[in-house]
Write a protein that holds these residues in place. Structure first.
Motif, short mmCIF file in Angstrom:
data_model
loop_
_atom_site.label_atom_id
_atom_site.label_comp_id
_atom_site.label_asym_id
_atom_site.label_seq_id
_atom_site.Cartn_x
_atom_site.Cartn_y
_atom_site.Cartn_z
N LYS A 133 1.31 -1.37 -0.05
CA LYS A 133 0.13 -0.07 0.41
C LYS A 133 0.53 1.05 -0.14
O LYS A 133 0.58 2.19 -1.11
CB LYS A 133 -1.06 0.22 1.37
N LEU A 134 1.87 0.87 1.06
CA LEU A 134 2.75 2.43 0.60
C LEU A 134 2.97 2.38 -1.12
O LEU A 134 3.84 3.84 -0.92
CB LEU A 134 3.56 2.33 2.10
N LEU A 135 4.35 1.29 -1.17
CA LEU A 135 5.11 1.56 -2.17
C LEU A 135 3.34 2.17 -3.76
O LEU A 135 4.21 2.76 -4.27
CB LEU A 135 5.36 0.16 -2.63
N GLY A 136 2.46 2.21 -3.33
CA GLY A 136 1.56 2.17 -4.30
C GLY A 136 1.55 3.96 -4.05
O GLY A 136 1.41 4.86 -4.90
N ASN A 137 1.32 4.66 -2.97
CA ASN A 137 1.47 5.92 -2.61
C ASN A 137 2.37 6.54 -2.57
O ASN A 137 2.36 7.59 -3.40
CB ASN A 137 1.30 5.91 -1.11
N LEU A 138 3.90 5.77 -3.06
CA LEU A 138 4.68 6.55 -3.73
C LEU A 138 4.57 6.28 -5.62
O LEU A 138 5.20 7.46 -6.11
CB LEU A 138 6.14 6.11 -3.12
N ALA A 139 4.14 5.03 -6.07
CA ALA A 139 4.24 4.59 -7.21
C ALA A 139 5.82 5.43 -7.57
O ALA A 139 5.67 6.10 -9.03
CB ALA A 139 3.11 5.97 -8.03
N HIS A 140 6.55 4.74 -7.40
CA HIS A 140 7.75 5.04 -7.85
C HIS A 140 8.23 3.85 -8.94
O HIS A 140 7.79 3.01 -8.85
CB HIS A 140 9.60 5.40 -6.54
N LYS A 141 9.05 4.37 -9.95
CA LYS A 141 9.10 3.45 -10.98
C LYS A 141 10.39 1.58 -10.62
O LYS A 141 10.00 1.19 -10.68
CB LYS A 141 10.04 4.28 -12.03
N GLU A 142 11.28 2.73 -9.58
CA GLU A 142 11.56 1.42 -9.14
C GLU A 142 11.03 -0.28 -8.35
O GLU A 142 11.60 -0.61 -8.33
CB GLU A 142 12.54 1.27 -8.50
N SER A 143 9.88 0.68 -8.12
CA SER A 143 9.15 -0.21 -7.15
C SER A 143 8.18 -1.35 -7.48
O SER A 143 7.31 -2.61 -7.79
CB SER A 143 7.96 0.16 -5.67
N LEU A 144 8.23 -1.09 -9.65
CA LEU A 144 7.16 -1.72 -10.53
C LEU A 144 7.61 -2.94 -10.48
O LEU A 144 6.76 -4.03 -10.68
CB LEU A 144 7.42 -1.34 -11.67
N PRO A 145 8.90 -3.97 -10.44
CA PRO A 145 9.39 -5.34 -10.41
C PRO A 145 8.67 -6.31 -8.67
O PRO A 145 7.97 -6.63 -9.07
CB PRO A 145 10.80 -5.32 -10.24
N TYR A 146 8.81 -5.08 -7.62
CA TYR A 146 8.40 -5.44 -6.78
C TYR A 146 6.55 -5.71 -6.70
O TYR A 146 5.62 -6.75 -6.00
CB TYR A 146 8.77 -5.23 -5.53
N LEU A 147 5.58 -4.85 -7.01
CA LEU A 147 4.49 -4.87 -7.01
C LEU A 147 3.98 -6.51 -8.28
O LEU A 147 3.09 -6.55 -8.11
CB LEU A 147 3.43 -3.74 -7.88
#
Length: 212
Positions: free
Chosen positions: A56-70
């Motif tokens: 949920k917190l990664l969604g709030n940040l919406a950073h490209k680096e998080s896409l593989p984790y999502l």
């Protein structure tokens, strides 16, 4: 300090208290992108509640680096019985905060089983002409998870673009593999025009007549 905040972030996310996990948002707001490594690590935590909070917190940040984790969050956590998509819904909701370009890239990268409901969340707001080919790829690659007798993949394609998906239904009905009547009326019938509903009825009556 930032390091103190990062330690507090992990502690709060792993707390069994929902109020404590909610407080992690305050720390992420302070840290911003500096919180990404800790949040990425927490998506793999054995405690499902901690992983969900991190997504949920990664969604709030919406950073490209998080896409593989999502992307990984869409996949099942496999058990001895059957795949369990415990993080899929939250990961899909997080991806909705990304641009259409980022969401399309994520759909192209899928290589494991996913739920149609979660793909539906991701493609909301994406033009059908862009989303449909990627959804077909998932269907043809057998990456839509389906229980026994379920045709949720085809049902999803019909809802997305009935005219393009209909030939796939016709192909499915003529492959010689049994399609149960309740499957036809549950997964196909509600998602097509009256004319195609009549085709399905005629098909079932003829098939059942041939079998008898």
């Amino acid at each position: 300090s930032d390091e103190e905040d990062k330690r507090s972030l992990i502690r709060l996310l792993r707390s069994t208290n929902a109020a404590h996990r909610a407080r992690a948002q305050e720390i992420v707001q302070r840290l911003g992108e500096k919180a990404l490594p800790e949040l990425h690590e927490m998506t793999g935590d054995r405690r499902v509640e901690a992983a969900l909070a991190a997504y949920k917190l990664l969604g709030n940040l919406a950073h490209k680096e998080s896409l593989p984790y999502l992307l990984a969050g869409l996949y099942p956590r496999r058990s001895a019985q059957k795949p369990r998509f415990v993080t899929g819904e939250v990961a899909a909701e997080a991806l909705r905060n990304y641009t259409i370009e980022d969401r399309l890239a994520t759909l192209k990268a899928i290589k494991d089983l996913v739920l149609t409901t979660n793909i539906g969340r991701i493609i909301e707001g994406i033009p059908t002409q862009d989303a449909y080919p990627l959804a077909v790829r998932l269907y043809e690659s057998k990456l839509f998870y389906e229980d026994w007798s379920e045709e949720s993949g085809l049902a999803f394609l019909l809802r997305l673009d009935q005219d393009q998906a209909w030939p796939l239904v016709e192909r499915r009905l003529t492959t010689g593999v049994t399609v149960y009547s309740f499957t036809v009326f549950r997964d196909f019938f509600p998602n097509v025009t009256p004319e195609r509903q009549m085709f399905l009825i005629d098909y079932m009556l003829k098939r059942d007549g041939d079998l008898s």
